[in-house]
Design a protein around this motif. Structure first.
Motif, mmCIF file in Angstrom:
data_model
loop_
_atom_site.group_PDB
_atom_site.id
_atom_site.type_symbol
_atom_site.label_atom_id
_atom_site.label_comp_id
_atom_site.label_asym_id
_atom_site.label_seq_id
_atom_site.Cartn_x
_atom_site.Cartn_y
_atom_site.Cartn_z
ATOM 1 N N GLU A 143 0.833 -1.208 0.000
ATOM 2 C CA GLU A 143 0.000 0.000 0.000
ATOM 3 C C GLU A 143 0.863 1.250 0.000
ATOM 4 O O GLU A 143 0.515 2.254 -0.621
ATOM 5 N N ALA A 144 2.000 1.195 0.685
ATOM 6 C CA ALA A 144 2.900 2.343 0.686
ATOM 7 C C ALA A 144 3.474 2.588 -0.705
ATOM 8 O O ALA A 144 3.584 3.733 -1.152
ATOM 9 N N LEU A 145 3.827 1.503 -1.409
ATOM 10 C CA LEU A 145 4.341 1.651 -2.769
ATOM 11 C C LEU A 145 3.270 2.225 -3.687
ATOM 12 O O LEU A 145 3.542 3.089 -4.531
ATOM 13 N N ARG A 146 2.039 1.748 -3.533
ATOM 14 C CA ARG A 146 0.938 2.289 -4.328
ATOM 15 C C ARG A 146 0.674 3.752 -3.982
ATOM 16 O O ARG A 146 0.248 4.538 -4.830
ATOM 17 N N ALA A 147 0.925 4.117 -2.735
ATOM 18 C CA ALA A 147 0.688 5.498 -2.298
ATOM 19 C C ALA A 147 1.733 6.461 -2.848
ATOM 20 O O ALA A 147 1.523 7.667 -2.854
ATOM 21 N N THR B 12 4.184 7.551 -11.924
ATOM 22 C CA THR B 12 5.055 8.539 -11.307
ATOM 23 C C THR B 12 6.419 8.014 -10.894
ATOM 24 O O THR B 12 7.292 8.800 -10.551
ATOM 25 N N SER B 13 6.614 6.701 -10.900
ATOM 26 C CA SER B 13 7.914 6.175 -10.487
ATOM 27 C C SER B 13 8.136 4.785 -11.073
ATOM 28 O O SER B 13 7.210 4.154 -11.591
ATOM 29 N N ARG B 14 9.355 4.303 -10.942
ATOM 30 C CA ARG B 14 9.714 2.970 -11.418
ATOM 31 C C ARG B 14 8.957 1.900 -10.651
ATOM 32 O O ARG B 14 8.580 0.877 -11.206
ATOM 33 N N VAL B 15 8.752 2.116 -9.361
ATOM 34 C CA VAL B 15 8.013 1.141 -8.563
ATOM 35 C C VAL B 15 6.581 1.020 -9.067
ATOM 36 O O VAL B 15 6.030 -0.077 -9.165
ATOM 37 N N HIS B 16 5.986 2.150 -9.424
ATOM 38 C CA HIS B 16 4.628 2.101 -9.979
ATOM 39 C C HIS B 16 4.614 1.363 -11.315
ATOM 40 O O HIS B 16 3.634 0.709 -11.669
ATOM 41 N N ALA B 17 5.723 1.454 -12.036
ATOM 42 C CA ALA B 17 5.820 0.710 -13.293
ATOM 43 C C ALA B 17 5.832 -0.795 -13.027
ATOM 44 O O ALA B 17 5.233 -1.572 -13.778
#
Length: 227
Positions: free
Chosen positions: A92-96, A198-203
């Protein structure tokens, strides 16, 4: 220029420990400490850091909500700090909006490397942790299968997305695809813009949600490629 860092944790001993580790390294400066999420937001506004190390469980406002509110602040990246590497709140933190996470008892060199990696725009999560983390939570993630935005990607941008989903850094992607690192960075920027990420993690999360990468697959492996 020094990498400016804010440490947000409700435990003073944790803040002091992270400050000592980070300030022992040339080129990293801890410009503020926050005792909870609300304090972190104020510190970010006043100090304008490059990176925030954000604990999840804090009073008044937790790290998840603070991370969500910092998502739109340009130039500020959040690393979530957790007790366990598969903390139930990490996904959830990564999604946030967090760009990665650290375990609280990580060795000093790992913490320093994480801050430097995030500051230069590289992925923070290793291929092994990426797979374990997303396999655990992929079933609960909303499906984006068939997202038409995928069709907007060039073949090379799609390759870059898969490589990011496999946990590769820009330098590793450059070697893998036989490209200049500057070219890889350009592909990453265009890919994120086309997919409204917005970020690589979201990718990485997007690759799982769209089925481009299947839960349980090897890092960088397309869905349907397993035996």
């Amino acid at each position: 220029m020094s990498i400016r860092v804010i440490v947000a944790d409700d435990q003073a001993i944790s803040r002091q420990g992270l400050r000592m580790i980070l300030e022992s390294e040339p080129g990293i400066e801890v410009v503020g400490e926050a005792v909870d999420g609300l304090d972190a937001l104020g510190q970010v506004e006043r100090r304008r850091p490059d990176v925030v190390l954000m604990d999840v469980r804090m009073p008044r406002m937790d790290g998840l909500e603070a991370t969500r509110l910092l998502r739109g602040v340009e130039g500020v990246e959040v690393i979530v700090v957790t007790t366990f590497d598969l903390d139930e709140y990490v996904f959830e933190a990564l999604r946030a909006g967090a760009v990665g996470f650290l375990v609280k008892d990580s060795p000093p060199e790992r913490i320093i490397d994480a801050v430097r990696s995030v500051a230069r725009g590289d992925a923070l999560i290793s291929p092994e942790v990426t797979r374990r983390l997303l396999d655990q939570f992929a079933s609960s993630a909303p499906s984006r299968a068939g997202d038409p935005a995928l069709a907007e990607l060039t073949p090379r941008e799609r390759d870059v997305l898969l490589a990011i989903a496999g946990g590769r850094s820009n330098a590793e992607i450059a070697t893998h695809l036989q490209l200049e690192e500057s070219t890889v960075k350009s592909h990453v920027r265009r890919m994120l813009a086309k997919l409204d990420l917005t970020s690589r993690v979201h990718a990485v999360i997007y690759a799982y949600e769209t089925g481009l990468v299947a839960p349980g697959s090897a890092p960088g492996e397309r869905a349907g490629e397993r035996e």
